[in-house]
Write a protein that holds these residues in place. Structure first.
Motif, mmCIF file in Angstrom:
data_model
loop_
_atom_site.group_PDB
_atom_site.id
_atom_site.type_symbol
_atom_site.label_atom_id
_atom_site.label_comp_id
_atom_site.label_asym_id
_atom_site.label_seq_id
_atom_site.Cartn_x
_atom_site.Cartn_y
_atom_site.Cartn_z
ATOM 1 N N THR A 49 46.284 40.810 34.249
ATOM 2 C CA THR A 49 46.816 40.642 32.898
ATOM 3 C C THR A 49 45.837 39.895 31.997
ATOM 4 O O THR A 49 45.672 40.243 30.827
ATOM 5 N N ASN A 50 45.155 38.884 32.537
ATOM 6 C CA ASN A 50 44.214 38.109 31.729
ATOM 7 C C ASN A 50 42.979 38.906 31.338
ATOM 8 O O ASN A 50 42.413 38.689 30.270
ATOM 9 N N ALA A 56 53.424 46.590 31.825
ATOM 10 C CA ALA A 56 53.872 45.942 33.057
ATOM 11 C C ALA A 56 53.894 46.928 34.234
ATOM 12 O O ALA A 56 53.541 46.564 35.362
ATOM 13 N N PHE A 57 54.291 48.171 33.964
ATOM 14 C CA PHE A 57 54.325 49.163 35.036
ATOM 15 C C PHE A 57 52.923 49.463 35.553
ATOM 16 O O PHE A 57 52.696 49.553 36.765
ATOM 17 N N MET A 62 48.703 49.025 39.619
ATOM 18 C CA MET A 62 47.349 48.634 40.024
ATOM 19 C C MET A 62 47.380 47.600 41.141
ATOM 20 O O MET A 62 46.589 47.674 42.092
ATOM 21 N N GLY A 63 48.281 46.639 41.052
ATOM 22 C CA GLY A 63 48.389 45.626 42.104
ATOM 23 C C GLY A 63 48.780 46.222 43.443
ATOM 24 O O GLY A 63 48.215 45.868 44.483
ATOM 25 N N VAL A 101 37.006 41.081 37.432
ATOM 26 C CA VAL A 101 37.676 39.871 37.902
ATOM 27 C C VAL A 101 36.680 38.747 38.165
ATOM 28 O O VAL A 101 36.794 37.657 37.624
ATOM 29 N N ASN A 102 35.697 38.983 38.999
ATOM 30 C CA ASN A 102 34.720 37.953 39.363
ATOM 31 C C ASN A 102 33.488 38.071 38.484
ATOM 32 O O ASN A 102 32.450 38.551 38.903
ATOM 33 N N THR A 103 33.573 37.597 37.255
ATOM 34 C CA THR A 103 32.465 37.776 36.329
ATOM 35 C C THR A 103 31.409 36.688 36.427
ATOM 36 O O THR A 103 30.299 36.881 35.971
#
Length: 147
Positions: A49-50, A56-57, A62-63, A101-103
């Motif tokens: 989300t960040n 939301a779906f 994706m999760g 995610v891991n930038t």
């Protein structure tokens, strides 16, 4: 002989034994991370989300895809069955981990170098394939002994 068949043939003929141990360890690590993501689904959805704005779906989809792909891909890599398919399932997940995610690569205790290493290993096993240690090879040896 097309390109895919040539890559498969090259992978089958140039596969050292120690690479099977690396494949099994990679599969165990992917299973561990998949279960870890399932246990901490809220944290993972917060990261998604960040970084990106979806509905939301889509975030929930994706999760669940990330967890499913890592657990299924890890099991397939451990068994040596459908290795290239397992790598294709997990490469988009690792690309997302590396680029979205891991930038920060240079932060202490960052997992981005680990994500890059796992991505490179998945690309390697996408090319080289199963190797001699695999479930189907042991199963076919049992059939030939009984005949």
């Amino acid at each position: 002989m097309n390109l895919v068949q040539r890559v498969e043939h090259w992978g089958d003929t140039h596969h050292p034994q120690w690479l099977d141990i690396v494949r099994i360890l990679l599969g165990a690590f992917l299973c561990y991370k998949g279960v870890d993501f399932l246990m901490n689904m809220g944290v993972m959805l917060g990261l998604i989300t960040n970084r990106m704005s979806f509905g939301a779906f889509t975030e929930m989809l994706m999760g669940n895809y990330v967890s499913f792909a890592q657990i299924l891909g890890g099991i397939l890599l451990i068994l040596g069955v459908l290795t290239r398919f397992a790598c294709l399932l997990n490469i988009p997940v690792l690309l997302g981990a590396v680029f979205f995610v891991n930038t920060s690569l240079y932060r202490p205790f960052s997992e981005s170098l680990l994500a890059v290493l796992v991505l490179l290993l998945l690309i390697l096993f996408l090319v080289v394939g199963n190797g001699p240690v695999q479930l189907l090879k042991f199963r076919s040896d049992e059939k030939t002994d009984t005949l």
